[in-house]
Design a protein around this motif. Structure first.
Motif, mmCIF file in Angstrom:
data_model
loop_
_atom_site.group_PDB
_atom_site.id
_atom_site.type_symbol
_atom_site.label_atom_id
_atom_site.label_comp_id
_atom_site.label_asym_id
_atom_site.label_seq_id
_atom_site.Cartn_x
_atom_site.Cartn_y
_atom_site.Cartn_z
ATOM 1 N N ASP A 1 -16.269 -23.928 22.189
ATOM 2 C CA ASP A 1 -16.874 -23.147 23.261
ATOM 3 C C ASP A 1 -16.115 -21.851 23.517
ATOM 4 O OD1 ASP A 1 -18.900 -25.110 24.090
ATOM 5 O OD2 ASP A 1 -17.174 -26.311 24.700
ATOM 6 N N LEU A 2 -14.836 -21.829 23.118
ATOM 7 C CA LEU A 2 -13.981 -20.681 23.427
ATOM 8 C C LEU A 2 -12.885 -20.576 22.388
ATOM 9 C CD1 LEU A 2 -13.015 -18.471 25.524
ATOM 10 C CD2 LEU A 2 -11.643 -20.274 26.574
ATOM 11 N N LEU A 3 -12.585 -19.343 21.968
ATOM 12 C CA LEU A 3 -11.472 -19.068 21.069
ATOM 13 C C LEU A 3 -10.438 -18.243 21.821
ATOM 14 C CD1 LEU A 3 -10.130 -19.026 18.224
ATOM 15 C CD2 LEU A 3 -11.504 -16.974 17.737
ATOM 16 N N VAL A 4 -9.195 -18.718 21.817
ATOM 17 C CA VAL A 4 -8.109 -18.031 22.507
ATOM 18 C C VAL A 4 -7.103 -17.550 21.475
ATOM 19 C CG1 VAL A 4 -6.264 -18.229 24.203
ATOM 20 C CG2 VAL A 4 -8.404 -19.469 24.557
ATOM 21 N N LEU A 5 -6.714 -16.280 21.578
ATOM 22 C CA LEU A 5 -5.730 -15.699 20.670
ATOM 23 C C LEU A 5 -4.492 -15.288 21.443
ATOM 24 C CD1 LEU A 5 -7.999 -13.308 18.528
ATOM 25 C CD2 LEU A 5 -7.555 -15.740 18.184
ATOM 26 N N GLY A 6 -3.322 -15.688 20.952
ATOM 27 C CA GLY A 6 -2.059 -15.296 21.556
ATOM 28 C C GLY A 6 -1.051 -14.924 20.487
ATOM 29 N N GLY A 7 0.178 -14.665 20.901
ATOM 30 C CA GLY A 7 1.217 -14.240 19.974
ATOM 31 C C GLY A 7 1.339 -12.729 19.918
ATOM 32 N N ASN A 8 2.410 -12.256 19.307
ATOM 33 C CA ASN A 8 2.679 -10.819 19.271
ATOM 34 C C ASN A 8 1.584 -10.021 18.586
ATOM 35 O OD1 ASN A 8 5.132 -10.990 20.632
ATOM 36 N ND2 ASN A 8 6.295 -11.375 18.763
ATOM 37 N N ILE A 9 0.989 -10.576 17.539
ATOM 38 C CA ILE A 9 -0.061 -9.858 16.821
ATOM 39 C C ILE A 9 -1.278 -9.646 17.711
ATOM 40 C CG2 ILE A 9 -1.651 -9.965 14.847
ATOM 41 C CD1 ILE A 9 0.514 -11.480 13.321
ATOM 42 N N ALA A 10 -1.552 -10.599 18.590
ATOM 43 C CA ALA A 10 -2.711 -10.488 19.477
ATOM 44 C C ALA A 10 -2.608 -9.297 20.414
ATOM 45 C CB ALA A 10 -2.887 -11.783 20.274
ATOM 46 N N ARG A 11 -1.400 -8.790 20.642
ATOM 47 C CA ARG A 11 -1.235 -7.619 21.502
ATOM 48 C C ARG A 11 -1.835 -6.362 20.880
ATOM 49 N NH1 ARG A 11 5.071 -8.880 23.220
ATOM 50 N NH2 ARG A 11 4.596 -10.648 24.599
ATOM 51 N N CYS A 12 -2.125 -6.416 19.588
ATOM 52 C CA CYS A 12 -2.775 -5.286 18.898
ATOM 53 C C CYS A 12 -4.256 -5.583 18.679
ATOM 54 C CB CYS A 12 -2.090 -5.029 17.560
ATOM 55 S SG CYS A 12 -0.325 -4.667 17.664
ATOM 56 N N HIS A 13 -4.831 -6.400 19.544
ATOM 57 C CA HIS A 13 -6.192 -6.905 19.337
ATOM 58 C C HIS A 13 -7.241 -5.820 19.239
ATOM 59 C CE1 HIS A 13 -7.311 -6.193 23.580
ATOM 60 N NE2 HIS A 13 -6.055 -6.518 23.843
ATOM 61 N N GLN A 14 -6.986 -4.671 19.855
ATOM 62 C CA GLN A 14 -7.996 -3.608 19.816
ATOM 63 C C GLN A 14 -8.243 -3.118 18.389
ATOM 64 O OE1 GLN A 14 -5.008 -3.353 21.139
ATOM 65 N NE2 GLN A 14 -3.973 -1.571 20.260
ATOM 66 N N TYR B 1 0.808 -1.221 0.000
ATOM 67 C CA TYR B 1 0.000 0.000 0.000
ATOM 68 C C TYR B 1 0.841 1.271 0.000
ATOM 69 C CZ TYR B 1 -4.314 -2.600 0.877
ATOM 70 O OH TYR B 1 -5.402 -3.436 0.755
ATOM 71 N N THR B 2 1.987 1.254 0.629
ATOM 72 C CA THR B 2 2.759 2.487 0.822
ATOM 73 C C THR B 2 4.091 2.510 0.087
ATOM 74 O OG1 THR B 2 3.967 1.700 2.776
ATOM 75 C CG2 THR B 2 1.780 2.644 3.139
ATOM 76 N N GLY B 3 4.579 1.358 -0.327
ATOM 77 C CA GLY B 3 5.901 1.290 -0.935
ATOM 78 C C GLY B 3 7.024 1.349 0.075
ATOM 79 N N GLU B 4 6.673 1.349 1.357
ATOM 80 C CA GLU B 4 7.666 1.477 2.431
ATOM 81 C C GLU B 4 7.879 0.134 3.126
ATOM 82 O OE1 GLU B 4 8.336 3.982 6.609
ATOM 83 O OE2 GLU B 4 6.531 4.308 5.383
ATOM 84 N N LYS B 5 9.154 -0.208 3.307
ATOM 85 C CA LYS B 5 9.493 -1.435 4.020
ATOM 86 C C LYS B 5 9.712 -1.135 5.503
ATOM 87 C CE LYS B 5 11.607 -4.163 0.311
ATOM 88 N NZ LYS B 5 12.811 -4.937 -0.098
ATOM 89 N N LEU B 6 8.998 -1.862 6.342
ATOM 90 C CA LEU B 6 9.169 -1.725 7.784
ATOM 91 C C LEU B 6 9.904 -2.947 8.330
ATOM 92 C CD1 LEU B 6 5.622 -0.393 8.794
ATOM 93 C CD2 LEU B 6 7.689 0.917 8.287
ATOM 94 N N LYS B 7 10.513 -2.804 9.501
ATOM 95 C CA LYS B 7 11.317 -3.885 10.066
ATOM 96 C C LYS B 7 10.811 -4.389 11.415
ATOM 97 C CE LYS B 7 15.632 -2.389 7.875
ATOM 98 N NZ LYS B 7 17.048 -1.974 8.108
ATOM 99 N N ASP B 8 10.079 -3.551 12.133
ATOM 100 C CA ASP B 8 9.743 -3.891 13.516
ATOM 101 C C ASP B 8 8.421 -4.625 13.684
ATOM 102 O OD1 ASP B 8 12.104 -2.813 14.354
ATOM 103 O OD2 ASP B 8 11.248 -0.838 14.784
ATOM 104 N N GLY B 9 7.795 -4.973 12.577
ATOM 105 C CA GLY B 9 6.628 -5.832 12.662
ATOM 106 C C GLY B 9 5.308 -5.135 12.902
ATOM 107 N N VAL B 10 4.366 -5.896 13.419
ATOM 108 C CA VAL B 10 2.982 -5.445 13.548
ATOM 109 C C VAL B 10 2.861 -4.289 14.533
ATOM 110 C CG1 VAL B 10 0.638 -6.156 14.146
ATOM 111 C CG2 VAL B 10 2.154 -7.728 12.941
ATOM 112 N N LYS B 11 3.650 -4.320 15.585
ATOM 113 C CA LYS B 11 3.595 -3.245 16.574
ATOM 114 C C LYS B 11 3.912 -1.902 15.935
ATOM 115 C CE LYS B 11 5.485 -1.854 21.058
ATOM 116 N NZ LYS B 11 6.439 -2.206 22.152
#
Length: 308
Positions: A243-256, A198-208
């Protein structure tokens, strides 16, 4: 064993801690973590693993047999403890190596018992243990969203890897989705690829880093991600009757930025189930791994440990 050591092996780290089996809590002062070069030689990797585990051992009573349980990524022979890492860009120097035999050479104690389980399954088991006081659920799907896409299906804490209600091997990373497989859509590299597209820009630090920018493109990317997660998981949630879905991992920290949309999409599909976010994924996996030394659990699972 009232105290066991859990070890979480990641693509670039190792974490170790002692866990009290009665309340499933990490014993204060026993958690240690360190970076690992997964492309290093066998001796370098095993020595580093031993170094971190020894730190935990020094903090506990060693006048009894120590149980060490590993939350280990695949491919791995979980029953024999033999690593099968090959052509997957990590720990390839450990291929066909018996981890327990090699690691014992570097530990400060020798009266040790080893057990191994897939890392995604450990996260799922740990999730069910630490949520016990809040949720009494029979069927849980737990997924980790980070550098890779992990999943586990649990029925009364037992990982389910066979049967008509779960995908092959209880895994989701390799299942078809759109033009490829799940792992290529539910991992950090997908976010980085979309942002560059979308932007043509390469990022390095990931989803955060993407989440912190908060421009029009990040909103589009996270909405796309939410739609993809909803569409992909929907048939598995229904088939397993979760009955329940659990999300974890670094991406889940941006769940909002994506969870409300996932919840909305699933409700439209008449799937209404609680979704829990667990941010301390490593600690949860450590707790889950130590449950391997619950002998009732072990007797149920040991004959069905995945071989892949």
């Amino acid at each position: 064993m009232s105290i066991t050591i859990g070890v979480d092996i990641g693509g670039s780290h190792i974490s170790s801690a002692a866990v009290e089996s009665e309340n499933f809590k990490i014993i204060p002062g026993t958690y240690f973590s360190g970076a690992v070069n997964s492309k290093a030689s066998k001796d370098v990797i095993i020595k580093k693993w031993g170094e971190i585990i020894n730190k935990t051992i020094k903090e506990i009573d060693t006048n009894q047999t120590i149980g060490i349980a590993f939350s280990m990524p695949g491919p791995f022979q979980y029953e024999t403890g033999i690593a099968m890492f090959k052509d997957n860009d990590k720990y390839e120097s450990l291929y066909n190596i018996c981890i327990s035999e090699e690691l014992l050479k570097h530990l400060i104690v020798k009266d040790v018992s080893f057990r191994f389980l897939n890392d995604a399954s450990c996260f799922g088991v740990g999730s069910s243990l630490i949520q016990e006081s809040l949720f009494v659920k029979e069927k849980i799907i737990a997924i980790t969203l980070g550098t890779g896409f992990g999943a586990s299906f649990l029925n009364e804490r037992l990982p389910i890897t066979t049967g008509n209600t779960v995908p092959h091997n209880g895994c989701l990373w390799d299942k078809p989705f759109k033009a490829s497989i799940g792992d290529n859509y539910f991992s950090t590299r997908w976010f980085l690829g979309q942002y560059e597209k979308y932007t043509g820009e390469k990022l390095k630090d990931g989803v955060k880093e993407i989440a912190s920018i908060q421009n029009e493109y990040t909103s589009i990317i996270f909405e796309e991600f939410a739609n993809n997660v909803s569409d992909f998981l929907f048939p598995f949630l229904v088939e397993f009757d979760a009955d329940l879905l659990v999300l974890g991992g670094n991406i889940a920290r941006c769940h909002q930025l994506f969870l409300p949309k996932i919840t909305q999409n699933l409700k439209i599909k008449n799937v209404n189930l609680p979704i829990i976010i667990i941010e301390n994924t490593e600690e949860t996996s450590i707790i889950g791994s130590t449950y391997l030394f619950n002998e009732v659990f072990w007797e149920k699972i040991k004959e069905e440990l995945p071989y892949f």
